[in-house]
Design a protein around this motif. Structure first.
Motif, PDB file in Angstrom:
ATOM      1  N   CYS A   1      -1.165  -4.716  -3.698  1.00  0.00           N
ATOM      2  CA  CYS A   1      -2.678  -4.714  -3.332  1.00  0.00           C
ATOM      3  C   CYS A   1      -2.967  -3.921  -2.025  1.00  0.00           C
ATOM      4  N   ARG A   2      -4.060  -3.241  -2.304  1.00  0.00           N
ATOM      5  CA  ARG A   2      -4.446  -2.354  -1.199  1.00  0.00           C
ATOM      6  C   ARG A   2      -5.809  -2.729  -0.651  1.00  0.00           C
ATOM      7  N   LEU A   3      -6.403  -3.831  -1.268  1.00  0.00           N
ATOM      8  CA  LEU A   3      -7.649  -4.117  -0.790  1.00  0.00           C
ATOM      9  C   LEU A   3      -7.434  -4.901   0.648  1.00  0.00           C
ATOM     10  N   SER A   4      -8.612  -4.788   1.346  1.00  0.00           N
ATOM     11  CA  SER A   4      -8.733  -5.537   2.737  1.00  0.00           C
ATOM     12  C   SER A   4      -8.837  -7.018   2.284  1.00  0.00           C
ATOM     13  N   ALA A   5      -9.574  -7.281   1.190  1.00  0.00           N
ATOM     14  CA  ALA A   5      -9.569  -8.780   0.874  1.00  0.00           C
ATOM     15  C   ALA A   5     -10.000  -8.736  -0.531  1.00  0.00           C
TER      16      ALA A   5
ATOM     17  N   ASP B   1     -14.256 -20.233  -4.316  1.00  0.00           N
ATOM     18  CA  ASP B   1     -13.811 -18.774  -4.256  1.00  0.00           C
ATOM     19  C   ASP B   1     -13.512 -18.446  -2.763  1.00  0.00           C
ATOM     20  N   LEU B   2     -12.545 -17.911  -2.396  1.00  0.00           N
ATOM     21  CA  LEU B   2     -12.294 -17.461  -1.030  1.00  0.00           C
ATOM     22  C   LEU B   2     -12.141 -15.972  -1.184  1.00  0.00           C
ATOM     23  N   ARG B   3     -12.264 -15.156   0.192  1.00  0.00           N
ATOM     24  CA  ARG B   3     -12.124 -13.817   0.191  1.00  0.00           C
ATOM     25  C   ARG B   3     -10.986 -13.796   1.254  1.00  0.00           C
ATOM     26  N   VAL B   4      -9.985 -13.505   0.938  1.00  0.00           N
ATOM     27  CA  VAL B   4      -8.630 -13.437   1.574  1.00  0.00           C
ATOM     28  C   VAL B   4      -7.930 -12.069   1.446  1.00  0.00           C
ATOM     29  N   GLY B   5      -7.502 -11.609   2.672  1.00  0.00           N
ATOM     30  CA  GLY B   5      -6.469 -10.322   2.740  1.00  0.00           C
ATOM     31  C   GLY B   5      -5.157 -10.795   2.135  1.00  0.00           C
ATOM     32  N   PRO B   6      -4.739  -9.730   1.539  1.00  0.00           N
ATOM     33  CA  PRO B   6      -3.276  -9.922   0.918  1.00  0.00           C
ATOM     34  C   PRO B   6      -2.115 -10.410   1.982  1.00  0.00           C
ATOM     35  N   GLU B   7      -2.536  -9.813   3.223  1.00  0.00           N
ATOM     36  CA  GLU B   7      -1.629 -10.097   4.544  1.00  0.00           C
ATOM     37  C   GLU B   7      -1.599 -11.546   4.626  1.00  0.00           C
TER      38      GLU B   7
END
Length: 216
Positions: free
Chosen positions: A205-209, A147-153
């Motif tokens: 997606c509006r999440l930072s990650a 599992d990775l936490r990544v920003g949509p950008e």
């Protein structure tokens, strides 16, 4: 006034039917949306239940085609259009299983979206394949094993690096439930990248990650 209200109400079903007929007319749309699913997320929410072979352990499939969808500039889209084109045969849908995962998924995409393209089933499937082949998949996703936490950008930047014609304005990411599920690319009817309209970008997606699930 009391007499006018019932009379107007009686006309509403007629207006609604006319609107639906205009929206769902085959070939009447402005551009396409190429939807790419992150297969591990798709498997976790739907693919496992469908026994999609892309969800088997060891498949190691990341981004793959969900569909090519006719869209309107205002943000709505036609579905299940009436068309004079015949439905694809079982053989034709089976031949698209490598693209959509299963023959059933190939049928569903034709039935819901392909009918609205104004093309025959064979032409629509060729167009979906051409759209998919026109997008280079970033190699950075090939080794995701946890599992990775990544920003949509970050995801968008990887696609832009692999496809110079793309920009952030031409990509919309989707992260329902906090997981990166889908990436959607706005294309002209000639499959050229184009800026997505406000109605589409408002749904991104509006999440930072968000969570990028590992390959299987």
């Amino acid at each position: 006034m009391q007499r006018l209200i019932p009379a107007f109400a009686a006309l509403l079903p007629i207006f609604a039917a006319q609107s639906a007929a205009a929206q769902d007319r085959a070939g009447a749309f402005d551009h396409y949306l190429l939807a790419l699913s992150w297969i591990p997320a798709y498997c976790a929410t739907d693919g496992d239940d469908r026994d999609d072979p892309r969800c088997r352990d060891g498949s190691a499939i990341g981004w793959a085609v969900h569909g090519l969808w006719p869209q309107n500039a205002g943000g709505d889209w036609p579905e299940y259009c009436t068309t004079s084109e015949r439905a694809p045969s079982r053989r034709e849908t089976a031949e698209q299983a490598d693209l959509f995962g299963t023959p059933g998924a190939a049928w569903h995409q034709w039935n819901k979206h392909g009918r609205c393209s104004g093309l025959s089933a064979a032409q629509y499937y060729r167009l979906v394949r051409a759209a998919a082949e026109g997008i280079a998949l970033p190699p950075v996703f090939e080794g995701v094993n946890r599992d990775l936490r990544v920003g949509p950008e970050v995801v968008e930047a990887a696609f832009i690096e692999a496809n110079p014609d793309l920009t952030q304005d031409r990509i919309v990411t989707s992260c329902p439930g906090g997981a990166l599920v889908e990436l959607r690319l706005c294309l002209t009817r000639d499959l050229e990248p184009m800026d997505c309209g406000p109605a589409l970008t408002r749904r991104e997606c509006r999440l930072s990650a968000a969570t990028l699930l590992p390959l299987r």
